[in-house]
Structure formats: structure tokens, C-alpha cells
Design a protein around this motif. Sequence first.
Motif, mmCIF file in Angstrom:
data_model
loop_
_atom_site.group_PDB
_atom_site.id
_atom_site.type_symbol
_atom_site.label_atom_id
_atom_site.label_comp_id
_atom_site.label_asym_id
_atom_site.label_seq_id
_atom_site.Cartn_x
_atom_site.Cartn_y
_atom_site.Cartn_z
ATOM 1 N N SER A 153 -100.941 92.663 -81.439
ATOM 2 C CA SER A 153 -102.308 92.275 -81.782
ATOM 3 C C SER A 153 -102.391 90.853 -82.317
ATOM 4 O O SER A 153 -103.462 90.278 -82.382
ATOM 5 N N TYR A 154 -101.278 90.313 -82.717
ATOM 6 C CA TYR A 154 -101.249 89.014 -83.384
ATOM 7 C C TYR A 154 -100.855 87.915 -82.405
ATOM 8 O O TYR A 154 -99.853 88.042 -81.697
ATOM 9 N N ASP A 155 -101.623 86.846 -82.385
ATOM 10 C CA ASP A 155 -101.380 85.814 -81.387
ATOM 11 C C ASP A 155 -100.859 84.505 -81.939
ATOM 12 O O ASP A 155 -100.496 83.621 -81.160
ATOM 13 N N TYR A 156 -100.809 84.358 -83.250
ATOM 14 C CA TYR A 156 -100.200 83.162 -83.840
ATOM 15 C C TYR A 156 -99.206 83.614 -84.906
ATOM 16 O O TYR A 156 -99.525 84.489 -85.718
ATOM 17 N N TRP A 157 -98.048 82.961 -84.922
ATOM 18 C CA TRP A 157 -96.975 83.362 -85.816
ATOM 19 C C TRP A 157 -96.391 82.154 -86.540
ATOM 20 O O TRP A 157 -96.304 81.061 -85.979
ATOM 21 N N GLY A 158 -95.990 82.383 -87.778
ATOM 22 C CA GLY A 158 -95.231 81.381 -88.500
ATOM 23 C C GLY A 158 -93.757 81.488 -88.169
ATOM 24 O O GLY A 158 -93.327 82.405 -87.457
ATOM 25 N N GLN A 159 -92.988 80.551 -88.702
ATOM 26 C CA GLN A 159 -91.549 80.515 -88.435
ATOM 27 C C GLN A 159 -90.780 81.542 -89.254
ATOM 28 O O GLN A 159 -89.680 81.939 -88.878
ATOM 29 N N GLY A 160 -91.335 81.944 -90.374
ATOM 30 C CA GLY A 160 -90.679 82.932 -91.211
ATOM 31 C C GLY A 160 -89.984 82.320 -92.409
ATOM 32 O O GLY A 160 -89.628 81.134 -92.418
ATOM 33 N N THR A 161 -89.787 83.146 -93.421
ATOM 34 C CA THR A 161 -89.055 82.738 -94.614
ATOM 35 C C THR A 161 -88.087 83.853 -94.984
ATOM 36 O O THR A 161 -88.426 85.037 -94.923
ATOM 37 N N GLN A 162 -86.885 83.476 -95.353
ATOM 38 C CA GLN A 162 -85.833 84.452 -95.641
ATOM 39 C C GLN A 162 -85.991 85.008 -97.046
ATOM 40 O O GLN A 162 -86.139 84.260 -98.021
ATOM 41 N N VAL A 163 -85.925 86.311 -97.152
ATOM 42 C CA VAL A 163 -85.865 87.002 -98.441
ATOM 43 C C VAL A 163 -84.570 87.801 -98.470
ATOM 44 O O VAL A 163 -84.325 88.615 -97.589
#
Length: 128
Positions: A114-124
Amino acid sequence: QVHLVESGGGLVQAGDSLKLSCACTNSECTFSNYAMGWFRQAPGKEREFVAAITRYGGTTSLADSVRDRFYTSRKNAARTVYLHMSNLKPEDTAVYSCAADSFSTGEVSTNISSYDYWGQGTQVTVSS
């Protein structure tokens, strides 16, 4: 275009809290046009839904695994969505990504597609 940038990840101990932020960084971004979601992917596992929030923050959804420990909020004026995490566990270790749903009509989706734009992510990373 929607350019999403996450921040706030890091290395913490079990039981600690952490707040992730996801900002839409392009000035043309009308943030209230998008329902927002948080997903995570642990090493060797598929990406999974964590939380989502409607365009104006009236409704949120949380995965069962985080329901009593995480919540999400947003500030549209700041073009930012947040993931508030508490009582972190080692199994929460993952790359956390935010995503924007430009077709939302008032509900939130737990479905990645459903999601069409994404960030690069952050590590936890949560140590025991």
C-alpha cells in the motif's frame, strides 16, 4: 515527490526507550496528504509492519508484537512522523523504515504494497 529520511536509531539496552523520526525533506511535500507507516526488517527475515497513522493522526494501528510498548504520532506542520518505542527487547533489533501511502482515503494499511514512498531506514539494535 516524497523524500523520507529516518533518524533516531542506535544501540540501546533491553528495557530502554528510543524515539524514531521520519521527515519529509522536500519543501513541496504536503505531509497531510499521506498516511504513514513504520516497518522493520531484521537480518534474515522479511520486512514486517510495525505501526501506521492516518493523515491527520486520528487513527493509529500497531502490530501485536509492539502494541503495549510502541506508539506512533505525527506533526504535519513539521512534516514528521514519529515512532515512540519503550521497553525495547533484543527481538526489536532491525532496520526501521517509514513509508508514505499517497492513496489513503482515511484508513491505515498494514500491507507493505500500500505504501509507495520509502525512506532508507535507520538501524535499531537492542542488546540483552
